[in-house]
Design a protein around this motif. Structure first.
Motif, short mmCIF file in Angstrom:
data_model
loop_
_atom_site.label_atom_id
_atom_site.label_comp_id
_atom_site.label_asym_id
_atom_site.label_seq_id
_atom_site.Cartn_x
_atom_site.Cartn_y
_atom_site.Cartn_z
N ALA A 19 7.09 14.75 -11.05
CA ALA A 19 6.01 13.76 -10.96
C ALA A 19 6.36 12.48 -11.73
N VAL A 20 6.93 12.64 -12.92
CA VAL A 20 7.31 11.46 -13.72
C VAL A 20 8.38 10.64 -13.00
N LEU A 21 9.40 11.32 -12.48
CA LEU A 21 10.45 10.60 -11.76
C LEU A 21 9.91 9.94 -10.50
N SER A 22 8.98 10.59 -9.83
CA SER A 22 8.39 9.99 -8.62
C SER A 22 7.65 8.71 -8.96
N VAL A 23 6.92 8.73 -10.07
CA VAL A 23 6.19 7.52 -10.48
C VAL A 23 7.17 6.40 -10.81
N VAL A 24 8.24 6.74 -11.52
CA VAL A 24 9.22 5.72 -11.92
C VAL A 24 9.87 5.07 -10.69
N PHE A 25 10.25 5.89 -9.71
CA PHE A 25 10.95 5.35 -8.56
C PHE A 25 10.01 4.74 -7.52
N LEU A 26 8.77 5.21 -7.45
CA LEU A 26 7.84 4.68 -6.47
C LEU A 26 7.12 3.43 -6.95
N ALA A 27 7.09 3.20 -8.25
CA ALA A 27 6.37 2.05 -8.78
C ALA A 27 6.86 0.72 -8.19
N PRO A 28 8.19 0.47 -8.13
CA PRO A 28 8.62 -0.80 -7.52
C PRO A 28 8.19 -0.95 -6.06
N LEU A 29 8.19 0.16 -5.31
CA LEU A 29 7.78 0.09 -3.92
C LEU A 29 6.29 -0.24 -3.80
N VAL A 30 5.48 0.37 -4.67
CA VAL A 30 4.05 0.07 -4.65
C VAL A 30 3.80 -1.39 -5.00
N ILE A 31 4.49 -1.88 -6.03
CA ILE A 31 4.33 -3.29 -6.42
C ILE A 31 4.76 -4.22 -5.29
N MET A 32 5.82 -3.84 -4.57
CA MET A 32 6.29 -4.66 -3.45
C MET A 32 5.23 -4.72 -2.35
N VAL A 33 4.65 -3.57 -2.02
CA VAL A 33 3.63 -3.55 -0.97
C VAL A 33 2.40 -4.36 -1.39
N LEU A 34 1.94 -4.18 -2.61
CA LEU A 34 0.77 -4.92 -3.09
C LEU A 34 1.06 -6.41 -3.14
N GLY A 35 2.28 -6.77 -3.55
CA GLY A 35 2.63 -8.19 -3.58
C GLY A 35 2.68 -8.81 -2.20
N SER A 36 3.04 -8.00 -1.19
CA SER A 36 3.11 -8.54 0.17
C SER A 36 1.72 -8.84 0.74
N LEU A 37 0.68 -8.33 0.11
CA LEU A 37 -0.69 -8.54 0.59
C LEU A 37 -1.41 -9.64 -0.17
N GLN A 38 -0.71 -10.29 -1.11
CA GLN A 38 -1.32 -11.40 -1.82
C GLN A 38 -1.42 -12.63 -0.92
N ARG A 39 -2.29 -13.55 -1.29
CA ARG A 39 -2.46 -14.77 -0.50
C ARG A 39 -1.39 -15.77 -0.90
N PRO A 40 -0.62 -16.30 0.09
CA PRO A 40 0.41 -17.28 -0.24
C PRO A 40 -0.20 -18.58 -0.78
N LEU A 41 0.63 -19.36 -1.45
CA LEU A 41 0.27 -20.68 -1.98
C LEU A 41 -0.90 -20.60 -2.95
N GLN A 42 -1.01 -19.48 -3.64
CA GLN A 42 -2.04 -19.30 -4.64
C GLN A 42 -1.38 -18.92 -5.97
N PRO A 43 -2.01 -19.25 -7.10
CA PRO A 43 -1.44 -18.83 -8.38
C PRO A 43 -1.44 -17.31 -8.49
N PRO A 44 -0.49 -16.74 -9.22
CA PRO A 44 -0.45 -15.28 -9.36
C PRO A 44 -1.70 -14.76 -10.04
N PRO A 45 -2.10 -13.54 -9.75
CA PRO A 45 -3.33 -12.98 -10.34
C PRO A 45 -3.14 -12.74 -11.84
N ASP A 46 -4.25 -12.77 -12.56
CA ASP A 46 -4.23 -12.46 -13.98
C ASP A 46 -4.23 -10.95 -14.17
#
Length: 275
Positions: A19-46
Motif C-alpha cells: 500500500a505504501v509503495l502504491s501511494v508513492v508511485f501513484l501520487a505523481p499520476l494522480v497529480i498529473m490527472v488533477l493538473g490536467s483538469l485545471q483551467r488554463p491561463l489561471q494562477p495556480p491554486p493555493d
C-alpha cells in the motif's frame, strides 16, 4: 504449521508495504490527472486542490491544437509494433546462444554483454547518427526501430541468458538427439520454457520505444516522423499558464503505457505461476 503461522503473520506487513509503495508511485499520476483538469491561463491554486472546480475536461480536446497528437501516436504505435517482436527474437536468440555456449565462450559472451551494458548511451548517439546517415536509413518513422536489430539493450540478452540457463540441459540435449536443429531447439523448446522472460522483455521494450525521446531527437529530424514522446517533450516548453493542456497530453500519452504494463505484469505472473 509454524511456517504457515509465520506466513500469516507477515501478510499484514506485506499488505502495508504494498500500500505504501502504491501511494508513492501513484501520487505523481494522480497529480498529473488533477493538473490536467485545471483551467488554463489561471494562477495556480493555493495549497492542494484535490478536485478542480469546475474540472476543465475540454483541455483534452484542446491538445491537437497545440500538437499533432494522433499522427505522432500512430508513429509510436508503428515503432512499438515493429521493434518489440524484433527485440524479443534477437535478444532471445543471443541469450540462448550465450547460455548454451561451451568452454570459455560462455563467460566471454557474458562479459562482453556486461561491458556493452556499461557503455553510456550518450557515447553511442554520434556513431549511430553517422552510421545511419551513411546507410541512408536516417529520418524515417522506423529509424529508431533499427535499434531492435541489436536486441535494443544487452540487458535483455542477459535476461534471456539467465532464463535459458535455467532450462534443463538434458532437455535441450534430448531435443538435439532427436535431430532438431539449434534454431528448432530455440523455437520449440527454449522459447516456450522462458515465457516469463519473453513477456518481461516485450513489456520493457514496448515501454522503452513508446517513451523514448532522446533516440528520435538524435536520429529523426522531420517532425512528421516524430513519435509522441518527442512531441510531448517539445510541448513541455509552452508557457506555464498553459500547463494544464500539456498535462492533458501527458495523460493521453501515459495511458497506453500503463495499460500495456498492467497487461504484461498480469501475463508475467500468470506464466510464472503456471511454470
Amino acid at each position: 504449521m509454524p511456517t504457515t503461522s509465520r506466513a500469516r503473520a507477515r501478510r499484514p506487513w506485506w499488505a502495508a508495504g504494498v500500500a505504501v509503495l502504491s501511494v508513492v508511485f501513484l501520487a505523481p499520476l494522480v497529480i498529473m490527472v488533477l493538473g490536467s483538469l485545471q483551467r488554463p491561463l489561471q494562477p495556480p491554486p493555493d495549497g492542494l486542490d484535490l478536485w478542480p472546480d469546475p474540472a476543465e475536461w475540454s483541455n483534452y480536446a484542446s491538445v491537437p491544437a497545440f500538437l499533432p497528437l494522433w499522427p505522432m501516436v500512430l508513429n509510436s504505435l508503428l515503432l512499438v509494433v515493429v521493434a518489440v517482436p524484433v527485440t524479443v527474437v534477437v535478444a532471445s536468440l543471443a541469450g540462448y546462444a550465450t547460455a548454451t555456449a561451451r568452454g570459455a565462450a560462455r563467460p566471454l559472451l557474458i562479459g562482453a554483454s556486461v561491458v556493452m551494458l556499461l557503455v553510456p548511451a550518450a557515447a553511442l548517439w554520434v556513431p549511430r547518427v553517422v552510421l545511419l546517415r551513411g546507410l541512408g536509413l536516417a529520418d524515417t518513422p522506423l529509424t529508431v526501430a533499427l535499434l531492435s536489430l541489436a536486441g535494443t539493450t544487452p540487458f535483455y540478452v542477459l535476461l534471456f541468458a539467465l532464463a535459458c540457463a535455467r532450462v534443463p540441459g538434458s532437455l535441450l540435449e534430448a531435443a538435439a538427439l532427436e535431430g532438431m536443429s539449434p534454431f528448432a531447439v530455440w523455437w520449440r523448446v527454449a522459447l516456450p520454457l522462458t515465457r516469463p522472460a519473453v513477456v518481461a522483455v516485450a513489456a520493457l521494450s514496448g515501454l522503452f520505444y513508446w517513451s523514448t525521446f532522446m533516440d528520435p531527437l538524435t536520429l529523426v529530424s522531420s517532425p512528421a516522423h516524430w513519435p509522441v514522446a518527442l512531441g510531448l517533450r517539445g510541448l513541455a516548453e509552452m508557457e506555464v499558464a498553459l500547463y494544464p493542456i500539456y498535462l492533458a497530453a501527458a495523460v493521453v500519452v501515459t495511458a497506453p503505457a500503463l495499460l500495456a504494463f498492467a497487461v504484461g505484469q498480469r501475463s508475467f505472473f500468470a506464466t510464472a505461476v503456471r511454470s
